[in-house]
Design an enzyme around this catalytic site. Structure first.
Site, PDB file in Angstrom:
ATOM      1  N   GLU A   1       4.684   1.933  -4.964  1.00  0.00           N
ATOM      2  CA  GLU A   1       6.098   2.031  -5.338  1.00  0.00           C
ATOM      3  C   GLU A   1       6.370   3.013  -6.472  1.00  0.00           C
ATOM      4  O   GLU A   1       6.803   2.616  -7.567  1.00  0.00           O
ATOM      5  CB  GLU A   1       6.652   0.650  -5.707  1.00  0.00           C
ATOM      6  CG  GLU A   1       6.587  -0.361  -4.583  1.00  0.00           C
ATOM      7  CD  GLU A   1       7.321  -1.645  -4.891  1.00  0.00           C
ATOM      8  OE1 GLU A   1       7.806  -1.810  -6.029  1.00  0.00           O
ATOM      9  OE2 GLU A   1       7.430  -2.502  -3.996  1.00  0.00           O
TER      10      GLU A   1
ATOM     11  N   GLU B   1       4.067  -5.250   1.624  1.00  0.00           N
ATOM     12  CA  GLU B   1       4.629  -6.380   0.869  1.00  0.00           C
ATOM     13  C   GLU B   1       5.899  -6.853   1.550  1.00  0.00           C
ATOM     14  O   GLU B   1       6.712  -6.036   1.994  1.00  0.00           O
ATOM     15  CB  GLU B   1       5.001  -6.000  -0.578  1.00  0.00           C
ATOM     16  CG  GLU B   1       3.833  -5.773  -1.493  1.00  0.00           C
ATOM     17  CD  GLU B   1       4.251  -5.378  -2.906  1.00  0.00           C
ATOM     18  OE1 GLU B   1       5.334  -5.786  -3.372  1.00  0.00           O
ATOM     19  OE2 GLU B   1       3.482  -4.640  -3.548  1.00  0.00           O
TER      20      GLU B   1
END
Ligand code: BGC
Length: 451
Positions: A170, A355
């Site tokens: 991320e 995720e």
């Protein structure tokens, strides 16, 4: 469509996993010669983390990893995504290698393999060595080489056993949370720094992929968090705001990494703080990738908002929707839309859902060894159904990792927000699988036919 994929089914060899990250679960951050990270420092600064929580103990996974692997095996997982703490391997971030740090991850990998669980290893999940931060951290262009050297060091030791690697988790959160908004380590708040950090993250990603190609023989990719943006109205201002929000969050990293250029909205968002980048940098940034990791949690419905710095867009709360404890709308259709969008924009790159999960207010304690978390069960069911639909549409999704295996240190929110399918009693470190873990176990046992 692949011959092994029948509509409504998950493909052969699909990875059923759970994800964690080093600082969020390991504890003992300085054990065995490790160097401090920016998160360790951030937590020690009063007022930055809820309740003054720190990762000093976390889930004590550094010492209890064997028990945790046994838990994964009992759940039937065939994959586990975790991250390596850069500062355990290179306490100063570069230079001397700390053998004990590498040994820990080698023991973990061996334990996983013995349990029949494939490791997916993330090289960077936000815990920059503090020694590198003192030299500018992500603001220093040299970090591309520091990161590539670190990646090569780890791959040299583990590539024989680890077949799936992620460079950075991320990057958007790193530049936005760490350097623009300041809610995450290292806590800067600067419109000038954020684009520089973005560019160095991308250069570091590219340099690490290059280093990996020289050292490693398997697969490497990038993990991004994607959040589809839907306009609140068909008005021109809302449509433009939605495009800006989408460029900022969803295309800022994937466009350069896969298409070799930044979205055109970014200079408009950052104004005179947006630098001219040397075109040669995009050769480094745009490396062939073996897969994209997608972290999907929620969507947002966007309206124009001149006061919302710097994107001039804000999210509209949806009445009647279910929101998680982190104020994220539960919106499984967004996963279907996101995966279609990735395929249309970037082509048929293999995808892992690296995720997906939710924090809900679970009961405080287990009763008779049971802990009911019906909202999380429903969240998982709805998102796995959405994923099955995407696969039936022909999107090449090869695995799914729930966030998270364990309740853990939720960054600036501390331990109050629980994302685990396994409850952790932080006073005793006792682990109790929640109903969602039992549900996931049944899904895995049926290879996704029972959702
Ligand atoms: C991060 C995790 C985090 C999770 C829930 C993701 O953005 O990769 O570290 O705990 O979301 O907020």
């Amino acid at each position: 469509m692949d011959a092994t994929v029948r509509p409504g089914n998950f493909p052969e060899g699909f990875l059923w996993g759970a994800a964690t990250s080093a600082y969020q679960i390991e504890g003992s951050p300085l054990a065995d010669g490790a160097g401090a990270s920016i998160w360790q420092r951030f937590c020690r600064t009063p007022g930055l983390v809820a309740n003054g929580d720190t990762g000093e103990m976390a889930c004590d996974h550094y010492r209890r990893y064997r028990e945790d692997v046994a838990l994964m095996r009992d759940l039937g997982l065939n994959a586990y995504r975790f991250s390596i703490a850069w500062g355990r391997v290179l306490p100063a971030g570069r230079g001397e290698v700390n053998a004990a740090g590498l040994d820990f991850y080698e023991r973990l990998v061996d334990e996983l393999l013995r349990a029949g669980i494939e490791p997916l290893v993330t090289l960077y999940h936000w815990d920059l060595p503090a020694a590198l931060d003192e030299q500018g951290g992500w603001l220093n262009p040299d970090i591309a080489h520091w990161f590539a050297d670190y990646a090569a060091t780890v791959c040299r030791r583990l590539d024989g056993r680890v077949k799936k690697w992620v460079t950075i988790n991320e990057p958007w959160v790193i530049s936005d949370g760490g350097y623009l908004i300041g809610a995450l380590a290292p806590g800067h708040r600067s419109r000038v720094e954020a684009p520089i950090v973005t560019h160095n993250l991308l250069r570091a990603h590219g340099a690490a992929v290059q280093a990996y190609r020289a050292e490693g023989r398997h697969e490497i990719g990038l993990v991004v968090n994607l959040e589809p943006k839907y306009p609140a109205s068909t008005g021109a201002a809302d449509l433009a705001a939605t495009a800006r929000a989408d460029a900022y969050m969803n295309r800022q990293y994937l466009d350069p990494a896969l298409l070799g250029e930044y979205p055109s909205e970014l200079p408009e968002i950052f104004g005179d703080a947006w630098p001219e980048w040397p075109s040669a940098d995009f050769k480094l940034i745009r490396q062939p990738l073996d897969f994209i990791g997608v972290n999907y949690y929620t969507r947002s419905v966007v309206r124009a908002d001149e006061s919302a710095w710097p994107v001039r867009a804000s999210a509209v709360r949806q009445s009647g929707a279910i929101y998680t404890e982190t104020h994220w709308e539960v919106f499984p259709q967004g996963l279907v839309d996101t995966l279609q969008w990735v395929r249309q924009r970037y082509g048929d790159v293999p995808i892992y859902i690296t995720e997906n999960g939710a924090a809900f207010a679970d009961p405080a304690t287990a009763v008779d060894g049971r802990l009911d978390d019906p909202l999380r069960v429903e969240y998982l069911r709805a998102h796995l159904s959405a994923l099955r639909e995407s696969i039936a549409q022909g999107v090449d999704v090869r695995g799914y990792c729930v966030w998270s295996l364990l309740d853990n240190f939720e960054w600036a929110l501390g331990y109050a927000k629980r994302f685990g399918i396994v409850h952790v009693d932080y006073a005793t470190q006792r682990r109790t699988p929640k109903a969602s873990a039992d549900y996931y176990r049944r899904v895995i046992a049926s290879r996704g036919t029972v959702l």
